[in-house]
Design an enzyme around this catalytic site. Structure first.
Site, PDB file in Angstrom:
ATOM      1  N   CYS A 201      -5.327 -18.033 -15.632  1.00  0.00           N
ATOM      2  CA  CYS A 201      -5.241 -17.399 -14.313  1.00  0.00           C
ATOM      3  C   CYS A 201      -6.364 -17.839 -13.395  1.00  0.00           C
ATOM      4  O   CYS A 201      -6.544 -17.284 -12.322  1.00  0.00           O
ATOM      5  CB  CYS A 201      -5.246 -15.893 -14.440  1.00  0.00           C
ATOM      6  SG  CYS A 201      -3.729 -15.306 -15.158  1.00  0.00           S
TER       7      CYS A 201
HETATM    8  N1  LIG Z   1     -11.113  -8.427 -16.308  1.00  0.00           N
HETATM    9  C1  LIG Z   1     -12.089  -9.197 -16.765  1.00  0.00           C
HETATM   10  N2  LIG Z   1     -13.358  -8.744 -16.779  1.00  0.00           N
HETATM   11  C2  LIG Z   1     -14.371  -9.525 -17.219  1.00  0.00           C
HETATM   12  N3  LIG Z   1     -14.184 -10.769 -17.689  1.00  0.00           N
HETATM   13  C3  LIG Z   1     -12.948 -11.245 -17.696  1.00  0.00           C
HETATM   14  C4  LIG Z   1     -11.838 -10.506 -17.234  1.00  0.00           C
HETATM   15  N4  LIG Z   1     -10.740 -11.268 -17.366  1.00  0.00           N
HETATM   16  C5  LIG Z   1     -11.164 -12.421 -17.897  1.00  0.00           C
HETATM   17  N5  LIG Z   1     -12.484 -12.418 -18.089  1.00  0.00           N
HETATM   18  C6  LIG Z   1     -13.334 -13.468 -18.661  1.00  0.00           C
HETATM   19  O1  LIG Z   1     -12.700 -14.716 -18.538  1.00  0.00           O
HETATM   20  C7  LIG Z   1     -12.316 -15.163 -19.835  1.00  0.00           C
HETATM   21  C8  LIG Z   1     -10.959 -15.765 -19.739  1.00  0.00           C
HETATM   22  O2  LIG Z   1     -10.060 -14.726 -19.551  1.00  0.00           O
HETATM   23  P1  LIG Z   1      -8.606 -14.925 -19.050  1.00  0.00           P
HETATM   24  O3  LIG Z   1      -7.885 -15.835 -19.959  1.00  0.00           O
HETATM   25  O4  LIG Z   1      -8.020 -13.587 -18.833  1.00  0.00           O
HETATM   26  O5  LIG Z   1      -8.869 -15.505 -17.629  1.00  0.00           O
HETATM   27  S1  LIG Z   1      -8.508 -16.825 -16.926  1.00  0.00           S
HETATM   28  O6  LIG Z   1      -7.195 -17.274 -17.421  1.00  0.00           O
HETATM   29  O7  LIG Z   1      -9.606 -17.769 -17.160  1.00  0.00           O
HETATM   30  O8  LIG Z   1      -8.448 -16.429 -15.503  1.00  0.00           O
HETATM   31  C9  LIG Z   1     -12.337 -13.907 -20.703  1.00  0.00           C
HETATM   32  O9  LIG Z   1     -12.396 -14.287 -22.006  1.00  0.00           O
HETATM   33  P2  LIG Z   1     -13.017 -13.390 -23.146  1.00  0.00           P
HETATM   34  O10 LIG Z   1     -14.476 -13.674 -23.130  1.00  0.00           O
HETATM   35  O11 LIG Z   1     -12.341 -13.774 -24.386  1.00  0.00           O
HETATM   36  O12 LIG Z   1     -12.756 -11.959 -22.766  1.00  0.00           O
HETATM   37  C10 LIG Z   1     -13.517 -13.193 -20.127  1.00  0.00           C
HETATM   38  O13 LIG Z   1     -14.737 -13.727 -20.547  1.00  0.00           O
END
Ligand SMILES: Nc1ncnc2c1ncn2[C@@H]1O[C@H](COP(=O)(O)OS(=O)(=O)O)[C@@H](OP(=O)(O)O)[C@H]1O
Length: 207
Positions: A201
């Protein structure tokens, strides 16, 4: 920071998550961890907070999380004593839905604006306010084709050092870590900006 030998760091520490966390925190730079409290997020939060208990943990609460996700966020925050910093969209979910209706589908032209409002703008604001030089995530190579090509440590065009210590971990590895350290988990997770699994995203790609 420009003198970092990324190839050597990735080769030496890329498959040793605790050592990579120690190395990145040892740089002594302003650091954040982002989390969406998806499954297994307690692992990265534990790894980082064991070494740096006050590291800011940034969560953009888009307002669409499941009750289980909200409970998990509270539980793991309390258990690990996290320095959680919550970023909310500028408009509430109730306000948005009253005037624009429910979450737009992926093929709806309004979907991009929705993602910008609930995820990307709050993250841009978080980056401005926390001004990190080091950014931890729990990205995994198995998440998407893009992530399968990533290195555990990279530097974005702004000089931000992105560290993904769990890049090469399997779900089994993560599960075993949770059991070993008595960490809670959350499998009832949904992201309203993603209509399907394995979709990027733009948050980490844009930064
Ligand atoms: N809502 C929200 N709050 C804080 N951080 C967030 C959020 N959404 C995404 N992330 C961070 O981005 C990492 C990738 O998440 P996504 O796959 O959802 O995002 S993206 O596709 O890159 O937009 C995701 O990976 P993880 O570390 O595994 O959680 C987070 O680090």
């Amino acid at each position: 920071m420009s003198q970092l030998d990324l190839a050597a760091i990735n080769a030496d520490l890329g498959r040793n998550a605790p050592a990579l966390v120690e190395w990145a925190l040892g740089l002594g730079q302003p650091t954040i961890v982002t989390t969406n409290f998806r499954p297994f997020e307690a692992v990265i939060l534990h790894l980082v907070s064991q070494v740096k208990p006050d590291a800011p943990v940034v969560w953009m609460d888009n307002g669409y999380n499941t009750e289980a996700t909200y409970r998990f966020a509270d539980e793991v925050t309390k258990q690990l004593g996290l320095n959680l910093q919550i970023y909310l969209p500028l408009r509430s979910r109730a306000h948005r839905e009253a005037v624009e209706g429910p979450t737009p589908a992926l093929d709806d032209p309004r979907h991009a604006a929705f993602t910008e409002e609930v995820k990307l703008e709050p993250f841009a604001r978080a980056l401005r306010e926390t001004a990190p030089k080091v950014w931890f995530t729990a990205l995994r190579a198995t998440d998407t084709a893009v992530r399968a090509q990533m290195d555990p440590v990279s530097i974005n065009p702004d000089g931000l050092i992105k560290v993904a210590p769990l890049l090469h971990w399997s779900s089994k590895d993560l599960h075993e870590y949770c059991v070993k350290h008595g960490l809670p988990n959350n499998f009832d997770y949904v992201d309203p900006t993603k209509g399907e699994d394995n979709r990027e995203c733009g948050l980490h790609i844009a930064h």
